[in-house]
Design a protein around this motif. Structure first.
Motif, short mmCIF file in Angstrom:
data_model
loop_
_atom_site.label_atom_id
_atom_site.label_comp_id
_atom_site.label_asym_id
_atom_site.label_seq_id
_atom_site.Cartn_x
_atom_site.Cartn_y
_atom_site.Cartn_z
N LYS A 151 0.82 -1.21 0.00
CA LYS A 151 0.00 0.00 0.00
C LYS A 151 0.85 1.27 0.00
CE LYS A 151 -4.19 1.49 2.26
NZ LYS A 151 -5.02 1.32 3.45
N ASP A 152 1.93 1.23 0.78
CA ASP A 152 2.80 2.42 0.90
C ASP A 152 3.73 2.59 -0.29
OD1 ASP A 152 1.81 2.85 3.38
OD2 ASP A 152 3.61 2.21 4.47
N PHE A 153 4.16 1.49 -0.87
CA PHE A 153 5.30 1.59 -1.79
C PHE A 153 4.94 1.31 -3.25
CE2 PHE A 153 9.51 0.09 -3.45
CZ PHE A 153 10.19 1.29 -3.27
N ALA A 154 3.98 0.42 -3.48
CA ALA A 154 3.67 0.06 -4.87
C ALA A 154 2.77 1.12 -5.50
CB ALA A 154 2.96 -1.28 -4.90
N ASP A 155 2.94 1.34 -6.79
CA ASP A 155 1.93 2.13 -7.49
C ASP A 155 1.15 1.30 -8.51
OD1 ASP A 155 3.99 2.09 -9.31
OD2 ASP A 155 4.44 4.22 -9.15
N TYR A 156 1.47 0.00 -8.58
CA TYR A 156 0.69 -0.94 -9.40
C TYR A 156 0.80 -2.31 -8.76
CZ TYR A 156 -1.51 -2.70 -13.67
OH TYR A 156 -2.39 -3.24 -14.58
N VAL A 157 -0.28 -3.07 -8.78
CA VAL A 157 -0.31 -4.37 -8.12
C VAL A 157 -0.83 -5.43 -9.09
CG1 VAL A 157 -1.17 -5.70 -6.15
CG2 VAL A 157 -0.79 -3.24 -5.91
N ILE A 158 -0.14 -6.56 -9.11
CA ILE A 158 -0.58 -7.70 -9.92
C ILE A 158 -0.86 -8.85 -8.96
CG2 ILE A 158 0.17 -9.43 -11.62
CD1 ILE A 158 1.85 -7.18 -12.94
N PHE A 159 -2.09 -9.34 -8.98
CA PHE A 159 -2.48 -10.46 -8.11
C PHE A 159 -2.54 -11.74 -8.93
CE2 PHE A 159 -6.18 -13.04 -6.57
CZ PHE A 159 -5.54 -13.60 -5.48
#
Ligand code: ADP
Ligand code: MG
Length: 236
Positions: free
Chosen positions: A196-204
């Motif tokens: 939440k703090d560091f990523a600006d894109y997430v792949i699940f």
């Protein structure tokens, strides 16, 4: 800023572990791969970093084919446990690589190594062997080593999974402080507060497929798929 293009990526060991992945993203700085163990995160990270060649499909990072040798020189990799040479000091662990693989003079290698060891707040530990520092310090030295090679993109595969909560916090705080360096990050972690703090894109990922991808706030707070909803309940 980073551009990742993945087209129909499939990877097979004895069984298929990545199935028809497609990703197109641009102008992100820090991409997180999340999902339960065995979902294919490490395999995808190794392929993106050029450590492993995909069975089928095309993968480009910043418009460069990741299977080309040239790509390997522009990335750094940090593994789950530090993998420093046990018989060399933290400093020597870095200078050796700079001298042997990048042609640095001993003086230039030392100054480059100290710059990054200092950035990771290890100035007073540089002459110690890996076994004589804490797990968090050793992992920070691995990060310093990766950075010292001047990569555009740093890959981190569960960099804190071998650490207790206090050292995890210490290492993740150190990584967050690298944000201003202008590097790109692609990382695997189970620490959702860090995503939440560091990523600006997430792949699940699940079962070798990408189930959901997008920006962290939406992904973590309002997951669309049942799979990501279930995963978020498990990690909390
Ligand atoms: P994750 O990092 O999400 O835990 P991995 O990418 O490590 O997932 O693994 C995905 C699947 O591929 C797992 O079933 C794992 O057992 C298998 N696998 C990973 N590496 C290898 C390998 N070198 N040889 C054979 N199977 C592998
Ligand atoms: Mg893994």
């Amino acid at each position: 800023m980073m551009k990742i293009e993945i087209k129909d990526l499939t990877h097979v060991y004895d069984v298929e572990v990545l199935s028809q992945l497609n990703v197109t993203l641009e102008n992100y700085r820090s991409v997180a791969l999340i999902g339960i163990s065995g979902s294919g995160k490490s395999t995808l990270l190794r392929i993106l970093s050029g450590l492993e060649k995909p069975t089928r499909g095309e993968v480009f990072l910043n418009s460069q084919d990741v299977t080309e040798d040239e790509h390997r020189k522009s990335v750094g990799f940090v593994f789950q446990s530090h993998n420093l040479f046990p018989h060399l000091s933290l400093l020597k662990n870095i200078t050796l690589i700079l001298e042997k693989t990048r042609g640095y003079t001993p003086e230039a290698a030392k100054s480059q190594a100290l710059k990054y060891l200092d950035m990771l707040q290890l100035s007073d530990q540089v002459h110690k062997l890996p076994r004589n520092v804490s797990g968090g310090q050793a992992q920070r030295a691995s990060i310093a080593r990766a950075l010292s090679l001047n990569p555009d993109t740093i890959f981190l595969d569960e960099p804190t999974s071998a650490l207790d909560p206090i050292l995890t916090h210490e290492v993740l705080t150190a990584i967050k402080e690298l944000r201003g360096l202008g590097k790109n990050f692609v990382f695997v972690t189970h620490v959702m507060s860090f995503v939440k703090d560091f990523a600006d894109y997430v792949i699940f990922m699940q079962d070798g497929r990408i189930v959901e991808q997008g920006e962290p706030k939406q992904m973590l707070e309002q997951p669309k798929t049942k799979e990501l909803q279930d995963f978020m309940e498990k990690v909390h």
